[in-house]
Structures are given as C-alpha cells and as structure tokens.
Design a protein around this motif. Sequence first.
Motif, PDB file in Angstrom:
ATOM      1  N   TYR A   1       0.558  -1.322   0.252  1.00  0.00           N
ATOM      2  CA  TYR A   1      -0.203   0.138   0.168  1.00  0.00           C
ATOM      3  C   TYR A   1       0.741   1.398   0.079  1.00  0.00           C
ATOM      4  O   TYR A   1       0.467   2.266   0.139  1.00  0.00           O
ATOM      5  CB  TYR A   1      -0.842   0.698   1.420  1.00  0.00           C
ATOM      6  CG  TYR A   1      -1.254  -1.194   1.954  1.00  0.00           C
ATOM      7  CD1 TYR A   1      -2.536  -1.645   0.371  1.00  0.00           C
ATOM      8  CD2 TYR A   1      -2.268  -1.927   2.382  1.00  0.00           C
ATOM      9  CE1 TYR A   1      -3.612  -2.722  -0.298  1.00  0.00           C
ATOM     10  CE2 TYR A   1      -3.023  -2.823   2.276  1.00  0.00           C
ATOM     11  CZ  TYR A   1      -3.345  -3.371   1.264  1.00  0.00           C
ATOM     12  OH  TYR A   1      -4.241  -4.495   1.162  1.00  0.00           O
ATOM     13  N   THR A   2       1.958   1.050   0.248  1.00  0.00           N
ATOM     14  CA  THR A   2       3.485   2.362   0.495  1.00  0.00           C
ATOM     15  C   THR A   2       3.305   2.414  -1.354  1.00  0.00           C
ATOM     16  O   THR A   2       3.742   3.425  -1.887  1.00  0.00           O
ATOM     17  CB  THR A   2       4.240   2.077   0.842  1.00  0.00           C
ATOM     18  OG1 THR A   2       4.910   1.157  -0.086  1.00  0.00           O
ATOM     19  CG2 THR A   2       4.202   1.862   2.361  1.00  0.00           C
ATOM     20  N   LEU A   3       2.812   1.251  -2.019  1.00  0.00           N
ATOM     21  CA  LEU A   3       3.684   1.796  -3.671  1.00  0.00           C
ATOM     22  C   LEU A   3       2.922   2.674  -4.165  1.00  0.00           C
ATOM     23  O   LEU A   3       3.334   3.496  -5.794  1.00  0.00           O
ATOM     24  CB  LEU A   3       3.860   0.534  -4.572  1.00  0.00           C
ATOM     25  CG  LEU A   3       4.436  -0.133  -3.230  1.00  0.00           C
ATOM     26  CD1 LEU A   3       4.819  -1.801  -4.097  1.00  0.00           C
ATOM     27  CD2 LEU A   3       5.534   0.293  -3.479  1.00  0.00           C
ATOM     28  N   CYS A   4       1.378   3.509  -3.824  1.00  0.00           N
ATOM     29  CA  CYS A   4       0.548   4.165  -4.806  1.00  0.00           C
ATOM     30  C   CYS A   4       1.631   5.233  -4.730  1.00  0.00           C
ATOM     31  O   CYS A   4       2.154   6.204  -4.244  1.00  0.00           O
ATOM     32  CB  CYS A   4      -0.704   4.639  -3.722  1.00  0.00           C
ATOM     33  SG  CYS A   4      -1.786   6.001  -4.175  1.00  0.00           S
ATOM     34  N   ILE A   5       1.068   6.121  -6.102  1.00  0.00           N
ATOM     35  CA  ILE A   5       1.589   7.126  -6.767  1.00  0.00           C
ATOM     36  C   ILE A   5       0.908   8.203  -6.764  1.00  0.00           C
ATOM     37  O   ILE A   5       0.633   9.249  -7.619  1.00  0.00           O
ATOM     38  CB  ILE A   5       2.328   7.399  -7.979  1.00  0.00           C
ATOM     39  CG1 ILE A   5       1.631   6.379  -9.255  1.00  0.00           C
ATOM     40  CG2 ILE A   5       3.710   6.129  -8.007  1.00  0.00           C
ATOM     41  CD1 ILE A   5       2.426   6.623 -10.471  1.00  0.00           C
ATOM     42  N   ASN A   6      -0.360   8.229  -5.928  1.00  0.00           N
ATOM     43  CA  ASN A   6      -1.620   9.342  -6.365  1.00  0.00           C
ATOM     44  C   ASN A   6      -1.707   9.953  -7.089  1.00  0.00           C
ATOM     45  O   ASN A   6      -2.140  10.594  -7.849  1.00  0.00           O
ATOM     46  CB  ASN A   6      -1.495  10.500  -5.710  1.00  0.00           C
ATOM     47  CG  ASN A   6      -0.693  10.093  -4.349  1.00  0.00           C
ATOM     48  OD1 ASN A   6      -1.304   9.250  -3.494  1.00  0.00           O
ATOM     49  ND2 ASN A   6       0.046  11.104  -3.405  1.00  0.00           N
ATOM     50  N   CYS A   7      -2.031   8.289  -8.311  1.00  0.00           N
ATOM     51  CA  CYS A   7      -2.275   9.152  -9.742  1.00  0.00           C
ATOM     52  C   CYS A   7      -3.968   8.705 -10.871  1.00  0.00           C
ATOM     53  O   CYS A   7      -4.222  10.061 -11.376  1.00  0.00           O
ATOM     54  CB  CYS A   7      -1.579   7.909 -10.639  1.00  0.00           C
ATOM     55  SG  CYS A   7      -2.236   6.051 -10.934  1.00  0.00           S
ATOM     56  N   MET A   8      -5.052   8.659  -9.697  1.00  0.00           N
ATOM     57  CA  MET A   8      -6.441   8.806  -9.313  1.00  0.00           C
ATOM     58  C   MET A   8      -6.347   7.889 -10.415  1.00  0.00           C
ATOM     59  O   MET A   8      -7.763   8.278 -11.354  1.00  0.00           O
ATOM     60  CB  MET A   8      -6.512  10.542  -9.463  1.00  0.00           C
ATOM     61  CG  MET A   8      -6.090  11.762  -8.234  1.00  0.00           C
ATOM     62  SD  MET A   8      -6.648  13.168  -8.430  1.00  0.00           S
ATOM     63  CE  MET A   8      -4.972  12.762  -9.393  1.00  0.00           C
ATOM     64  N   LEU A   9      -5.813   6.859 -10.853  1.00  0.00           N
ATOM     65  CA  LEU A   9      -6.759   6.241 -12.030  1.00  0.00           C
ATOM     66  C   LEU A   9      -7.549   5.437 -10.758  1.00  0.00           C
ATOM     67  O   LEU A   9      -8.532   5.176 -11.720  1.00  0.00           O
ATOM     68  CB  LEU A   9      -5.593   5.424 -12.399  1.00  0.00           C
ATOM     69  CG  LEU A   9      -3.947   5.662 -13.372  1.00  0.00           C
ATOM     70  CD1 LEU A   9      -4.058   4.196 -14.359  1.00  0.00           C
ATOM     71  CD2 LEU A   9      -5.150   6.859 -14.605  1.00  0.00           C
ATOM     72  N   CYS A  10      -7.398   5.358 -10.058  1.00  0.00           N
ATOM     73  CA  CYS A  10      -8.681   4.442  -9.244  1.00  0.00           C
ATOM     74  C   CYS A  10      -9.864   4.759  -9.287  1.00  0.00           C
ATOM     75  O   CYS A  10     -11.130   4.074  -9.379  1.00  0.00           O
ATOM     76  CB  CYS A  10      -8.176   3.397  -8.683  1.00  0.00           C
ATOM     77  SG  CYS A  10      -7.482   4.775  -6.667  1.00  0.00           S
ATOM     78  N   TYR A  11      -9.865   6.043  -8.760  1.00  0.00           N
ATOM     79  CA  TYR A  11     -10.997   6.761  -9.248  1.00  0.00           C
ATOM     80  C   TYR A  11     -11.244   6.870 -10.270  1.00  0.00           C
ATOM     81  O   TYR A  11     -12.998   7.029  -9.882  1.00  0.00           O
ATOM     82  CB  TYR A  11     -11.249   8.503  -8.100  1.00  0.00           C
ATOM     83  CG  TYR A  11     -10.261   8.293  -6.930  1.00  0.00           C
ATOM     84  CD1 TYR A  11      -8.941   7.834  -6.368  1.00  0.00           C
ATOM     85  CD2 TYR A  11     -11.382   8.946  -6.264  1.00  0.00           C
ATOM     86  CE1 TYR A  11      -9.065   7.641  -4.778  1.00  0.00           C
ATOM     87  CE2 TYR A  11     -11.327   8.898  -4.506  1.00  0.00           C
ATOM     88  CZ  TYR A  11      -9.842   8.201  -4.012  1.00  0.00           C
ATOM     89  OH  TYR A  11      -9.652   8.176  -2.533  1.00  0.00           O
ATOM     90  N   ALA A  12     -11.047   7.498 -11.681  1.00  0.00           N
ATOM     91  CA  ALA A  12     -11.341   7.135 -12.561  1.00  0.00           C
ATOM     92  C   ALA A  12     -12.274   5.660 -13.299  1.00  0.00           C
ATOM     93  O   ALA A  12     -13.079   6.286 -13.807  1.00  0.00           O
ATOM     94  CB  ALA A  12     -10.660   7.848 -13.653  1.00  0.00           C
ATOM     95  N   ALA A  13     -11.381   5.083 -12.520  1.00  0.00           N
ATOM     96  CA  ALA A  13     -12.455   3.902 -12.530  1.00  0.00           C
ATOM     97  C   ALA A  13     -13.461   3.035 -11.843  1.00  0.00           C
ATOM     98  O   ALA A  13     -14.040   2.135 -12.060  1.00  0.00           O
ATOM     99  CB  ALA A  13     -10.932   2.309 -13.074  1.00  0.00           C
ATOM    100  N   CYS A  14     -13.898   3.762 -10.567  1.00  0.00           N
ATOM    101  CA  CYS A  14     -14.960   3.139  -9.874  1.00  0.00           C
ATOM    102  C   CYS A  14     -16.188   4.550 -10.012  1.00  0.00           C
ATOM    103  O   CYS A  14     -15.924   5.384 -10.305  1.00  0.00           O
ATOM    104  CB  CYS A  14     -13.611   3.792  -8.830  1.00  0.00           C
ATOM    105  SG  CYS A  14     -15.700   3.752  -7.413  1.00  0.00           S
ATOM    106  N   PRO A  15     -16.841   3.755 -10.416  1.00  0.00           N
ATOM    107  CA  PRO A  15     -17.954   4.377 -11.667  1.00  0.00           C
ATOM    108  C   PRO A  15     -19.104   4.776  -9.616  1.00  0.00           C
ATOM    109  O   PRO A  15     -19.543   6.060  -9.889  1.00  0.00           O
ATOM    110  CB  PRO A  15     -19.091   2.695 -11.400  1.00  0.00           C
ATOM    111  CG  PRO A  15     -18.302   1.594 -11.107  1.00  0.00           C
ATOM    112  CD  PRO A  15     -17.003   2.211 -11.024  1.00  0.00           C
ATOM    113  N   ILE A  16     -18.745   3.959  -8.511  1.00  0.00           N
ATOM    114  CA  ILE A  16     -19.152   4.243  -7.065  1.00  0.00           C
ATOM    115  C   ILE A  16     -18.852   5.899  -7.233  1.00  0.00           C
ATOM    116  O   ILE A  16     -19.331   6.606  -6.891  1.00  0.00           O
ATOM    117  CB  ILE A  16     -19.152   4.179  -6.203  1.00  0.00           C
ATOM    118  CG1 ILE A  16     -19.368   2.088  -6.478  1.00  0.00           C
ATOM    119  CG2 ILE A  16     -19.419   3.677  -5.084  1.00  0.00           C
ATOM    120  CD1 ILE A  16     -20.203   1.830  -7.228  1.00  0.00           C
TER     121      ILE A  16
END
Lengths: 263, 114, 127
Positions: free
Chosen positions: A162-177
């Motif tokens: 979980y430290t490897l996150c680079i805050n690129c926000m791709l995960c937010y863009a992939a999240c329909p919720i």
Amino acid sequence: MATRRTCLWKRGVKVSETFEMEIFRYYPDKDNEPFIKSYEVPFRDDWVVLDAINYIKDEIDGTLSYRWSCRMGVCGSCGMMVNSVPKLTCSAFLKDYPSRKIRVEPLQGFPVERDLIFDMDDFMNKLTEVKPYLLRKEGEEKPLEEGEYLQSPAELAHYKQYTLCINCMLCYAACPIYALDSNFVGPAAIALAQRYNLDSRDQGRNQRQEVIASHEGIWECTFVGECSVVCPKDVDPAAAIQRAKVSSTLDWFKEKMIPRSKG
Amino acid sequence: MSKSNEPVLWFLFSAGGMISAMVFPILLIITGVILPFELAGEVTFERIHNAVKNPVVKLVLFFVIALPFFHWAHRFRFTLIDIGLKPISFLVSLLCYGGAITGTIVAAFILWKI
Amino acid sequence: MTTYRKPVSNTWWLESKPYFLFVIREFTSLFVAGYCLFLLLFIAKAGDSQEAYATLILSLKSPTSMVFHLISFTFILYHAITWFNLTPKIMVFHLGEERIPNALIAGAVYLSWGVVSLIISWLILGS
C-alpha cells in the motif's frame, strides 16, 4: 515544416505512417460545452500516448493543456482516459492500438478545468482526511532521543504494497461509485489509510475509522474491482477496502456485543 | 461523519454469499436433475421427509435459506442504487431488507410447522 | 472557476465490459433469492405428505422447472466462481515476510467447495 524538437525526429527517422488522436478540448471562458478535436500525428513504434500529445502541443496546437512530468510512471501526473480506460499516458504505447486511432479524455469522475486538466482538490482533501501519517496514542510518543520505532521486515511486509501508490487517481477514474457519488472516500485514500493501519508503529486506526467506517467510507464500495485492475503499481485498493470491511465488521460486533462502561 | 451500522448487513450479506456459493450449485443439480430423473437410484419420500423433520437439519436449513435472503437484499439494494435508484435509496433498502425479513419469517414458520 | 462535469447516465454499466460483468455478478443475487423460495416450497412439500412430495417431484420434470433450474444454475454458478475468486483478496495471510499466494487460498476454497458438494450429495442421496 518547422524544425522538429523531438530528438528522435532530428535523427531523421523516416515517418510515413500517421496516428489519429481525438482529444477532449474544453476552455471554460470560451466554450460552453467541451468538444472533441482530431489531430494527426506521426506513428512511431516507440511512442507512448504522452509523446503524441507532446507532439501536438509542440507542433500543431500550443493551446492544448494537460499535466505531465516524469514520463516514467512515477509521478502520477499524466493519467488520462485513453479509449475510456484510465491510463498513465507515459506508459501506454501507440503500437498497442492497432486501429491507429485513440480518443483521449480527462480522467473520469472529476470536474474538468481545462482540456485534459481536472480539479484534484477533492482527492487531495480526502488524502488528508484519512490522516496518512504515523499516529501515536497520547503519551506513547517516544522522545526524540530514544530514536526511531523499530520494525521487522515481516511487519513491513504487511503494508508495503500500500506504500507503492503514486496518487495518479486512475483508481478514482475507474470507480463507477465515485463517479456517481463524489462523497465516497474512494480507493487510493482508503488504501493509504490501510497502509498506516497495518503499520506496526502506528496507533491511529481509531482516529481514521471515523472516516473509513462511515457510510461514505468503505461501506459505499460494492467491490466492482476495476480500481485494482487499472492501478499501475499493483496497490490493489479494492482488496484494501474489503479487508477494511472485515476489520470494521469485527469492530462493530465488539462494540455492540461487549458493553463498555461509559466514562 | 459517524461510524455506520452497515457492518451487520455486510456480515449477513457475506455469510449468505458464502453459503449460497458453497451449497446452492449442488442443490440445484440435485433438485433439478438427480431427484426428478432418479439419477442416483430411488430416493424415498420417507428419507427426505424424515430428514426435514430432524431438528438439527431444520436449524441448518433455516440458515441456508435465511442468510442467502439477506445476501440478496444487500446486493440487490446496492445494484438498484448503483443503476439509478439512489434518489429513492431509503425505499429500496426498505423493500430489500423487508423482503429478506419476510423470507426469514416464512422460512421459520414452514420449518416450525413440519 | 467554471468546471465541466460529465454527467453519469444510468446505463453506465452497459458502456464497458468489466462494468457489465460486475452488474451481472450483482444480479445473480436475484437467482439466489429465487432458489431460496424454491427451497422453501420443496421443504414444505417434503414435510407435508407423500402425495404432495410426489406431485412436486413430477412437476420437476416439466420444461418450466428445467428452464428455471438451468437459468438459476448458470447465474448461481457465476456467483459462486466470482465469489471464490475474490475470496483471496479478503483473506490475506503472511508467513514471516512472505504473503501466502492467492492461488493457494483460492485452491483451498475450491477444494472445500468440492468436499461440501460431495458431503451434501451423500447426505441427501445416500450411498
């Protein structure tokens, strides 16, 4: 034609094939609605989408606005929707799109400020909400002269992913919720909370739970799982959220089943 | 923000999801093909009848039915909310969990009566 | 500052394959509930009388029952497989510095699925 600034260009590499880039354009003071503008760029085997966008900016249309920095998958700035899939454009090769045509749009789910640039304030606020730093209980903070909190490699292994996150926000863009309800704390912020919750040196889980265990925290997630699919660093935020659900459920039963004297 | 009471619903959802995934496929094969077409020889009425009258079996059957009802309720509630019924999310929750509670009561009643 | 927010349509889940498969996975719950109702019917008849049970078994041979079982089986199998595949994400164990591989945990889950199915068949159908 103007002098090419791209160094490969200078070497006189022959370019005969082209690639079509459909780019999302939006200029709030001028346009009421965004529109798609098409650009033709040279096709090169070793070009990534970001190279093609830089080419447009340098050679065709200097008004195009977007974020980028390291072009090596570390800074997390150049995330965009490529054919509706969130990608780091510095790591997405043109040659992987055999139709020789792509559509590039700003990351989904965020308010667009201009062209491919979106407002990331919401995400930044969420990061600070989950208190992503080592917290100690009152009175348990070691004095500076006693040195650092020691940790074994096995303890590190519990949260290292979980430290490897680079805050690129791709995960937010992939999240329909998140797209449906931006109150949702979202994948990266929850994974970051888990990064500290699972750290043996940290004692701040209870403080973070106020946000994480709220409805807008983990409970809005329905485990679509796409956040983990698009993550360029294999952080697996979806798993982080589900694990937080398990531990929060155990908390709930402990709190409700074992009555505690209030005081 | 305050801590949600969602955990109890999520727990029922998970337990029901695990039970239905583990036992429903084989039960479907048994009730769908094996029993009607006697693929495993004749299974007598007495055998099945005595089984469902056994208190331990009754208790197991209660959980095997009630928990998957809550699995449905929780999952379906979020599906409906995700595909556009968020404005009436309270009503959706009421109908889903209400349905599961009704199903549970009916299950308890049927098992009790046997 | 003026910003543009792309509206999300209620058919967002038809716009990409992973979203579509997700919604299908969520809709399997309908068939889970449907089969719960069937089980209640089955138990009621089996607990009632020989005639009632015999009629039910006869009706299980009808095309309606076959279609109901076939469709339910397809969706519930999809539920089971997606459920078991996601289980290792939730069950995380470490042995020292090494994380126990997902495949091993998934394997154990699938194995117990097989064992449970065998036990249930044996309990209901006998030897």
